[in-house]
Design a protein around this motif. Sequence first.
Motif, PDB file in Angstrom:
ATOM      1  N   PHE A  69       0.806  -1.218   0.260  1.00 36.77           N
ATOM      2  CA  PHE A  69       0.039  -0.067   0.125  1.00 36.77           C
ATOM      3  C   PHE A  69       0.718   1.178   0.031  1.00 36.77           C
ATOM      4  CE2 PHE A  69      -2.724  -3.237   1.752  1.00 36.77           C
ATOM      5  CZ  PHE A  69      -3.566  -3.224   1.024  1.00 36.77           C
ATOM      6  N   ALA A  70       2.166   1.116  -0.499  1.00 39.69           N
ATOM      7  CA  ALA A  70       2.963   2.331  -0.788  1.00 39.69           C
ATOM      8  C   ALA A  70       2.355   3.324  -1.660  1.00 39.69           C
ATOM      9  CB  ALA A  70       4.341   2.098  -1.205  1.00 39.69           C
ATOM     10  N   TRP A  71       1.612   3.096  -2.454  1.00 40.82           N
ATOM     11  CA  TRP A  71       0.849   4.035  -3.472  1.00 40.82           C
ATOM     12  C   TRP A  71      -0.226   4.576  -2.824  1.00 40.82           C
ATOM     13  CZ3 TRP A  71      -4.312   3.048  -4.883  1.00 40.82           C
ATOM     14  CH2 TRP A  71      -4.848   1.873  -4.498  1.00 40.82           C
ATOM     15  N   GLN A  72      -0.762   4.200  -1.704  1.00 37.80           N
ATOM     16  CA  GLN A  72      -1.686   4.982  -0.812  1.00 37.80           C
ATOM     17  C   GLN A  72      -0.965   5.746   0.416  1.00 37.80           C
ATOM     18  OE1 GLN A  72      -4.263   2.245   0.737  1.00 37.80           O
ATOM     19  NE2 GLN A  72      -5.254   1.725  -1.321  1.00 37.80           N
ATOM     20  N   GLY A  73       0.221   6.022   0.022  1.00 39.96           N
ATOM     21  CA  GLY A  73       0.841   6.793   1.304  1.00 39.96           C
ATOM     22  C   GLY A  73       1.266   6.048   2.453  1.00 39.96           C
ATOM     23  N   LYS A 122       5.520   2.831 -10.161  1.00 36.63           N
ATOM     24  CA  LYS A 122       6.552   1.791 -10.243  1.00 36.63           C
ATOM     25  C   LYS A 122       6.216   0.518  -9.169  1.00 36.63           C
ATOM     26  CE  LYS A 122      10.075   4.027 -11.852  1.00 36.63           C
ATOM     27  NZ  LYS A 122      10.840   3.471 -13.115  1.00 36.63           N
ATOM     28  N   CYS A 123       4.917   0.555  -9.018  1.00 36.10           N
ATOM     29  CA  CYS A 123       4.404  -0.586  -8.326  1.00 36.10           C
ATOM     30  C   CYS A 123       4.165  -1.685  -9.220  1.00 36.10           C
ATOM     31  CB  CYS A 123       3.180  -0.299  -7.552  1.00 36.10           C
ATOM     32  SG  CYS A 123       3.131   0.659  -6.033  1.00 36.10           S
ATOM     33  N   HIS A 124       4.364  -2.940  -8.965  1.00 34.71           N
ATOM     34  CA  HIS A 124       4.176  -4.105  -9.825  1.00 34.71           C
ATOM     35  C   HIS A 124       3.378  -5.329  -9.244  1.00 34.71           C
ATOM     36  CE1 HIS A 124       6.951  -2.296 -12.561  1.00 34.71           C
ATOM     37  NE2 HIS A 124       7.659  -2.078 -11.661  1.00 34.71           N
ATOM     38  N   ASN A 132      -0.101  -4.882  -5.843  1.00 38.45           N
ATOM     39  CA  ASN A 132       0.950  -4.449  -6.289  1.00 38.45           C
ATOM     40  C   ASN A 132       1.892  -3.854  -5.397  1.00 38.45           C
ATOM     41  OD1 ASN A 132      -0.059  -4.336  -8.840  1.00 38.45           O
ATOM     42  ND2 ASN A 132      -0.697  -1.979  -8.938  1.00 38.45           N
ATOM     43  N   ARG A 133       3.208  -4.348  -5.508  1.00 36.34           N
ATOM     44  CA  ARG A 133       4.195  -4.097  -4.593  1.00 36.34           C
ATOM     45  C   ARG A 133       5.243  -2.949  -5.041  1.00 36.34           C
ATOM     46  NH1 ARG A 133       2.669  -9.336  -3.658  1.00 36.34           N
ATOM     47  NH2 ARG A 133       2.712 -10.149  -1.399  1.00 36.34           N
ATOM     48  N   TYR A 134       5.738  -2.268  -4.005  1.00 38.85           N
ATOM     49  CA  TYR A 134       6.541  -1.369  -4.201  1.00 38.85           C
ATOM     50  C   TYR A 134       7.913  -1.770  -3.564  1.00 38.85           C
ATOM     51  CZ  TYR A 134       8.759   3.389  -4.498  1.00 38.85           C
ATOM     52  OH  TYR A 134       9.690   4.627  -4.724  1.00 38.85           O
ATOM     53  N   LYS A 135       8.946  -2.170  -4.632  1.00 36.90           N
ATOM     54  CA  LYS A 135      10.074  -2.710  -4.346  1.00 36.90           C
ATOM     55  C   LYS A 135      11.175  -1.691  -3.633  1.00 36.90           C
ATOM     56  CE  LYS A 135       9.566  -6.599  -7.648  1.00 36.90           C
ATOM     57  NZ  LYS A 135      10.116  -7.010  -8.880  1.00 36.90           N
ATOM     58  N   GLU A 136      12.022  -2.368  -2.721  1.00 31.86           N
ATOM     59  CA  GLU A 136      12.966  -1.426  -2.132  1.00 31.86           C
ATOM     60  C   GLU A 136      13.881  -0.827  -3.076  1.00 31.86           C
ATOM     61  OE1 GLU A 136      11.785  -4.641  -1.202  1.00 31.86           O
ATOM     62  OE2 GLU A 136      12.722  -5.102   0.678  1.00 31.86           O
ATOM     63  N   THR A 137      14.039  -1.638  -4.228  1.00 31.56           N
ATOM     64  CA  THR A 137      15.033  -0.873  -5.186  1.00 31.56           C
ATOM     65  C   THR A 137      14.525   0.307  -5.851  1.00 31.56           C
ATOM     66  OG1 THR A 137      14.131  -2.293  -7.111  1.00 31.56           O
ATOM     67  CG2 THR A 137      16.367  -2.993  -5.872  1.00 31.56           C
ATOM     68  N   ASN A 138      13.350   0.413  -5.852  1.00 31.24           N
ATOM     69  CA  ASN A 138      12.417   1.610  -6.522  1.00 31.24           C
ATOM     70  C   ASN A 138      12.604   2.554  -5.495  1.00 31.24           C
ATOM     71  OD1 ASN A 138      12.057   0.590  -9.038  1.00 31.24           O
ATOM     72  ND2 ASN A 138      10.206  -0.714  -8.203  1.00 31.24           N
ATOM     73  N   PHE A 139      12.157   2.301  -4.233  1.00 31.51           N
ATOM     74  CA  PHE A 139      12.094   3.231  -3.034  1.00 31.51           C
ATOM     75  C   PHE A 139      13.502   4.008  -3.008  1.00 31.51           C
ATOM     76  CE2 PHE A 139      13.433   3.709   1.230  1.00 31.51           C
ATOM     77  CZ  PHE A 139      12.391   4.863   1.845  1.00 31.51           C
ATOM     78  N   LEU A 140      14.433   3.130  -2.781  1.00 29.69           N
ATOM     79  CA  LEU A 140      15.927   3.790  -2.654  1.00 29.69           C
ATOM     80  C   LEU A 140      16.412   4.615  -3.978  1.00 29.69           C
ATOM     81  CD1 LEU A 140      17.849   0.731  -1.203  1.00 29.69           C
ATOM     82  CD2 LEU A 140      17.157   2.743  -0.060  1.00 29.69           C
ATOM     83  N   ALA A 141      15.857   4.451  -5.068  1.00 29.24           N
ATOM     84  CA  ALA A 141      16.099   5.069  -6.342  1.00 29.24           C
ATOM     85  C   ALA A 141      15.415   6.305  -6.712  1.00 29.24           C
ATOM     86  CB  ALA A 141      15.872   4.287  -7.587  1.00 29.24           C
TER      87      ALA A 141
END
Length: 386
Positions: A69-73, A122-124, A132-141
């Motif tokens: 739920f990263a896409w929901q803040g 960036k969620c897949h 839909n998951r937000y991966k750590e690589t996308n978070f860090l980038a």
Amino acid sequence: MNWPLVEIREFAKQIDRSEKVSPVQSYTLLGMRSKIGGPFAREVRRGTETSASKLSRVAKGDFVYSRLFAWQGSFGVIPSELDGSYVSNEFPLFEIDSSKVDSRFLVYWFGLPETQKLVEKKCHGSTPGTRNRYKETNFLALRVPLPSLDEQGRVVEKLDRVAALVDERRNAIEAAERETNALLLKAFQRAIDGAPLRPMAEVAPLVRRPVEIDLDAAYPELGVRSFGRGTFHKPDLLGADLSWQKLFLVQQGDLVFSNIKAWEGAFAVAGPDDHGRVGSHRYLTCVPTQGLATAEFIWFYLQTSEGLGKVQSASPGSADRNRTLGQGALEAITVPTPPIGRQEWFDRLHAKAREARGIRASTAKDVEALIPAMLHEIFDGRAKAA
């Protein structure tokens, strides 16, 4: 002046505190609220009660988010009272370099709708909205607009003050809502004191108004929300698209029941905007007997724990959609029927309570909009990350 864009990897490092789950240990498991509401203690489970083989222990100051739920803040910082709790592997943990970034500043930035849109891109996953998951690589980038640490502190202090006022107002609204509900229930109990119980077949019998389908016509469809949240309007049904379906007319003042969701409070009183709409065979309409009962009074009773218990007993089945409220079972439900004047007195009281609730809801909406408005004001023109 634009703030420099900095990749999160330059000031954040992922933490691994995963532990093998012990069957004899109890774990306080955390969840994450959306809209930067932060982490909260969701439940306590023994190791034998969780399917996870490993859990991660959190510490005060950890930065955490929900992959799902990263896409929901769904981002936040672990507060002191949750230190030592646990999360599953769906909640990555990070250490933030406090010499470069104030963690609360980062949380507020993730509260921006524009940032959440960047995250969502960036969620897949296979199922949007739930997998839909937000991966750590996308978070860090992800690149964040970062002013000086002093400026970050000033921004956080300003937003924290407003957030405290928002929380105070929200708590006051919730307290007023609880008090209103308690007073209403007390008044209702007084209204039904000593009243006889009569079956729905007598008080508000089932009335079916079959609609003759015209292939060239459109039929505005009605739905009913669960948990007593009223009606809603579905898209029109086209006569040419209907084959085996049967439709029934709904009129203002009807008690409308969803026969598959009534057990969880999916019934409502049809209002003026609902008049002339149609419901499928899944919707049952009851019409109160004039001079004996009012629709609002019956609805309120059936939404109480006692009344809803009767609806649930009349809806046999194992779970969810298998729990169907039959027509005969509905008409056999008994409801209290005090003199009509007493019912109308309570209905007037209930109407005033609804009016007050509407004002509070509008106020709550305005209050909740304060933080997003301030975020836009602070980050406008500076939040164009990539």
